[in-house]
Motif scaffolding. Structure first.
Motif, PDB file in Angstrom:
ATOM      1  N   LEU A   1      23.895 -60.629   7.689  1.00 12.59           N
ATOM      2  CA  LEU A   1      23.261 -59.590   8.495  1.00 12.59           C
ATOM      3  C   LEU A   1      22.364 -60.241   9.541  1.00 12.59           C
ATOM      4  O   LEU A   1      21.448 -60.996   9.192  1.00 12.59           O
ATOM      5  CB  LEU A   1      22.445 -58.645   7.613  1.00 12.59           C
ATOM      6  CG  LEU A   1      21.658 -57.530   8.320  1.00 12.59           C
ATOM      7  CD1 LEU A   1      22.600 -56.618   9.111  1.00 12.59           C
ATOM      8  CD2 LEU A   1      20.866 -56.710   7.299  1.00 12.59           C
ATOM      9  N   VAL A   2      22.657 -59.962  10.815  1.00 11.01           N
ATOM     10  CA  VAL A   2      21.880 -60.505  11.929  1.00 11.01           C
ATOM     11  C   VAL A   2      21.307 -59.319  12.698  1.00 11.01           C
ATOM     12  O   VAL A   2      22.044 -58.571  13.347  1.00 11.01           O
ATOM     13  CB  VAL A   2      22.752 -61.387  12.846  1.00 11.01           C
ATOM     14  CG1 VAL A   2      21.890 -61.982  13.969  1.00 11.01           C
ATOM     15  CG2 VAL A   2      23.428 -62.493  12.049  1.00 11.01           C
TER      16      VAL A   2
ATOM     17  N   HIS B   1      22.610 -54.397  15.761  1.00 12.85           N
ATOM     18  CA  HIS B   1      22.633 -55.346  14.657  1.00 12.85           C
ATOM     19  C   HIS B   1      24.084 -55.696  14.353  1.00 12.85           C
ATOM     20  O   HIS B   1      25.009 -54.930  14.655  1.00 12.85           O
ATOM     21  CB  HIS B   1      21.967 -54.743  13.422  1.00 12.85           C
ATOM     22  CG  HIS B   1      20.698 -53.997  13.716  1.00 12.85           C
ATOM     23  ND1 HIS B   1      19.554 -54.608  14.148  1.00 12.85           N
ATOM     24  CD2 HIS B   1      20.409 -52.654  13.683  1.00 12.85           C
ATOM     25  CE1 HIS B   1      18.606 -53.708  14.343  1.00 12.85           C
ATOM     26  NE2 HIS B   1      19.099 -52.518  14.070  1.00 12.85           N
ATOM     27  N   VAL B   2      24.289 -56.854  13.716  1.00 10.33           N
ATOM     28  CA  VAL B   2      25.635 -57.345  13.446  1.00 10.33           C
ATOM     29  C   VAL B   2      25.735 -57.684  11.955  1.00 10.33           C
ATOM     30  O   VAL B   2      24.842 -58.331  11.402  1.00 10.33           O
ATOM     31  CB  VAL B   2      25.952 -58.594  14.289  1.00 10.33           C
ATOM     32  CG1 VAL B   2      27.413 -58.993  14.112  1.00 10.33           C
ATOM     33  CG2 VAL B   2      25.651 -58.348  15.767  1.00 10.33           C
TER      34      VAL B   2
ATOM     35  N   ARG C   1      33.020 -64.345  14.437  1.00  9.98           N
ATOM     36  CA  ARG C   1      34.466 -64.114  14.265  1.00  9.98           C
ATOM     37  C   ARG C   1      35.220 -65.448  14.299  1.00  9.98           C
ATOM     38  O   ARG C   1      36.105 -65.702  13.471  1.00  9.98           O
ATOM     39  CB  ARG C   1      34.977 -63.203  15.372  1.00  9.98           C
ATOM     40  CG  ARG C   1      36.470 -62.838  15.237  1.00  9.98           C
ATOM     41  CD  ARG C   1      37.077 -62.448  16.555  1.00  9.98           C
ATOM     42  NE  ARG C   1      37.024 -63.553  17.513  1.00  9.98           N
ATOM     43  CZ  ARG C   1      37.831 -64.605  17.481  1.00  9.98           C
ATOM     44  NH1 ARG C   1      38.743 -64.721  16.532  1.00  9.98           N
ATOM     45  NH2 ARG C   1      37.727 -65.551  18.389  1.00  9.98           N
ATOM     46  N   ARG C   2      34.838 -66.305  15.225  1.00 10.10           N
ATOM     47  CA  ARG C   2      35.534 -67.585  15.363  1.00 10.10           C
ATOM     48  C   ARG C   2      35.305 -68.502  14.167  1.00 10.10           C
ATOM     49  O   ARG C   2      36.224 -69.176  13.714  1.00 10.10           O
ATOM     50  CB  ARG C   2      35.052 -68.263  16.659  1.00 10.10           C
ATOM     51  CG  ARG C   2      35.592 -69.679  16.867  1.00 10.10           C
ATOM     52  CD  ARG C   2      35.313 -70.181  18.272  1.00 10.10           C
ATOM     53  NE  ARG C   2      33.927 -70.063  18.635  1.00 10.10           N
ATOM     54  CZ  ARG C   2      32.987 -70.966  18.317  1.00 10.10           C
ATOM     55  NH1 ARG C   2      33.303 -72.026  17.591  1.00 10.10           N
ATOM     56  NH2 ARG C   2      31.740 -70.805  18.711  1.00 10.10           N
ATOM     57  N   LEU C   3      34.072 -68.517  13.654  1.00  6.11           N
ATOM     58  CA  LEU C   3      33.745 -69.467  12.593  1.00  6.11           C
ATOM     59  C   LEU C   3      33.941 -68.901  11.184  1.00  6.11           C
ATOM     60  O   LEU C   3      34.207 -69.654  10.243  1.00  6.11           O
ATOM     61  CB  LEU C   3      32.299 -69.946  12.766  1.00  6.11           C
ATOM     62  CG  LEU C   3      32.098 -70.875  13.959  1.00  6.11           C
ATOM     63  CD1 LEU C   3      30.629 -70.967  14.344  1.00  6.11           C
ATOM     64  CD2 LEU C   3      32.646 -72.262  13.650  1.00  6.11           C
TER      65      LEU C   3
ATOM     66  N   ALA D   1      33.137 -58.636  12.959  1.00 10.03           N
ATOM     67  CA  ALA D   1      31.826 -58.107  12.589  1.00 10.03           C
ATOM     68  C   ALA D   1      31.792 -56.598  12.706  1.00 10.03           C
ATOM     69  O   ALA D   1      32.537 -55.987  13.479  1.00 10.03           O
ATOM     70  CB  ALA D   1      30.744 -58.711  13.481  1.00 10.03           C
ATOM     71  N   GLU D   2      30.904 -56.027  11.940  1.00  9.22           N
ATOM     72  CA  GLU D   2      30.565 -54.618  12.087  1.00  9.22           C
ATOM     73  C   GLU D   2      29.319 -54.546  12.968  1.00  9.22           C
ATOM     74  O   GLU D   2      28.292 -55.146  12.655  1.00  9.22           O
ATOM     75  CB  GLU D   2      30.273 -54.012  10.720  1.00  9.22           C
ATOM     76  CG  GLU D   2      29.842 -52.560  10.742  1.00  9.22           C
ATOM     77  CD  GLU D   2      29.441 -52.066   9.365  1.00  9.22           C
ATOM     78  OE1 GLU D   2      29.165 -50.863   9.249  1.00  9.22           O
ATOM     79  OE2 GLU D   2      29.379 -52.880   8.428  1.00  9.22           O
TER      80      GLU D   2
END
Length: 360
Positions: A118-119, A50-51, A33-35, A40-41
């Motif tokens: 996607l992480v 998962h993010v 979010r910061r960068l 994120a979902e």
């Protein structure tokens, strides 16, 4: 970048601990979010978090994972540190430095339109809950860039072997090992026959499809007490293959195993997990990355074929061109000497930023 790396590494994220993975996902989401400038979902499937970020209609997938193989408490013996240009800590190389590099790279771009980040939270244990998510996303994209660690010397990974996992379970019959062992059916002896059969199976797959297949027995157990004929035995098998044909051949031959003793029963569980990542899936992307690296003065970019698998196997498996190993430069994935060469982090982020920029 090092402060962000310390923040991620300090939030332990052992794959088997879903609460720890969820807490790690919160840190990943906040860094993103910061960068990246977007919220994120958070997607929870089967208890695993998962993010994902989507910007416009995704055309390029940037893929990574935030879970690690290190059990909670590892920070006590392997604390995060940076000494003489080397960062250490659980998961620093595989692959939290890759996430940091990715976020900082994307922060350099004037627009993120067309990207999906996607992480996932279960790559280290086979991506059971995230596989469909990865594949569905990849099908809608024209390329996937995987932020897994680089190969030796910073080489990108343009080929990965496919992976299959099997569990063989033998059911025999218990008996007293001193009074009447002949009345038993020794499951340990039976499983040993199947263990020895793996070498001929490897040779048969090689004869059919060419070299490169490895079939490795890993975990084996049998018996309950020292004076009892074992009634049950279990063998786990790790299969690595260079091609889909080899994966199918190995699967056929392992499933064709039959009991050696007429009274024993054999049960085979498992099968193919990740398809091979063929070099053709990365050819054009690697050429582009090499040209970008040359233009930036980052030196000649190398490529490598590796035996380990990643979620890039899944993206390539659904037909999405895939380039892997764009993450950290270092060594020691899953090992005590895991580390990252910190001086390489900014140029790797620069390479990724310009590569994505050239693709948008």
């Amino acid at each position: 970048m090092l402060a962000d790396l310390e923040e991620l590494v300090s939030r332990e994220s052992y794959s088997a601990d879903h609460a720890a993975v969820a807490a790690s996902a919160d840190v990943v989401a906040e860094q993103g979010r910061r960068l990246l400038g977007g919220r994120a979902e958070t997607i929870t499937i089967g208890g695993v978090t998962h993010v994902r970020w989507s910007f416009g209609t995704p055309r390029i997938l940037l893929l990574g994972h935030h879970d690690t193989v290190w059990p909670l408490g590892t920070l006590k013996t392997h604390p995060f540190s940076v000494e003489q240009g080397i960062a250490r800590g659980p998961g620093v190389f595989d692959m939290k430095a890759g996430l940091v590099q990715m976020f900082h790279a994307l922060a350099l771009l004037p627009s993120l339109d067309g990207l999906c980040v996607l992480v996932t939270g279960d790559e280290e244990v086979g991506s059971d809950t995230s596989r469909a998510l990865i594949e569905d996303t990849a099908r809608a994209c024209r390329a996937a860039l995987v932020l897994e660690p680089s190969a030796t010397g910073g080489a990108l990974k343009t080929s990965r072997k496919g992976v299959s996992h099997y569990d063989l379970t033998v059911h025999g019959r218990a008996a007293h090992s001193g009074l009447d062992p002949e009345k038993g059916i020794n499951a340990a002896t039976e499983i040993a026959h199947h263990l020895l059969a793996l070498r001929p199976i490897t040779d048969a797959v090689t004869a059919r499809t060419g070299p490169g297949t490895t079939i490795t027995p890993t975990v084996m157990s049998a018996g309950t007490t020292t004076n009892t004929v074992p009634a049950r035995a279990r063998l786990s098998i790790d299969v690595r293959v260079p091609s889909t044909a080899a994966q199918h051949a190995a699967d056929e031959l392992i499933n064709a195993l039959a009991p050696h003793h007429p009274g024993a029963r054999l049960h085979v569980d498992g099968g193919p997990n990740r398809p091979p990542l063929d070099a053709d899936a990365a050819r054009q992307l690697f050429t582009l990355a090499r040209d970008v690296a040359t233009r930036l003065g980052l030196g000649p970019l190398q490529q490598a074929a590796v035996g380990g698998a990643s979620d890039g196997n899944y993206t390539a498996g659904v037909g999405c061109p895939t380039l892997d190993g764009l993450g950290a430069v270092g060594d020691g994935a899953h090992a005590d000497h895991e580390h990252v060469v910190t001086a390489t982090m900014p140029p790797r982020a620069q390479l990724l930023a310009h590569l994505v920029g050239a693709m948008l």
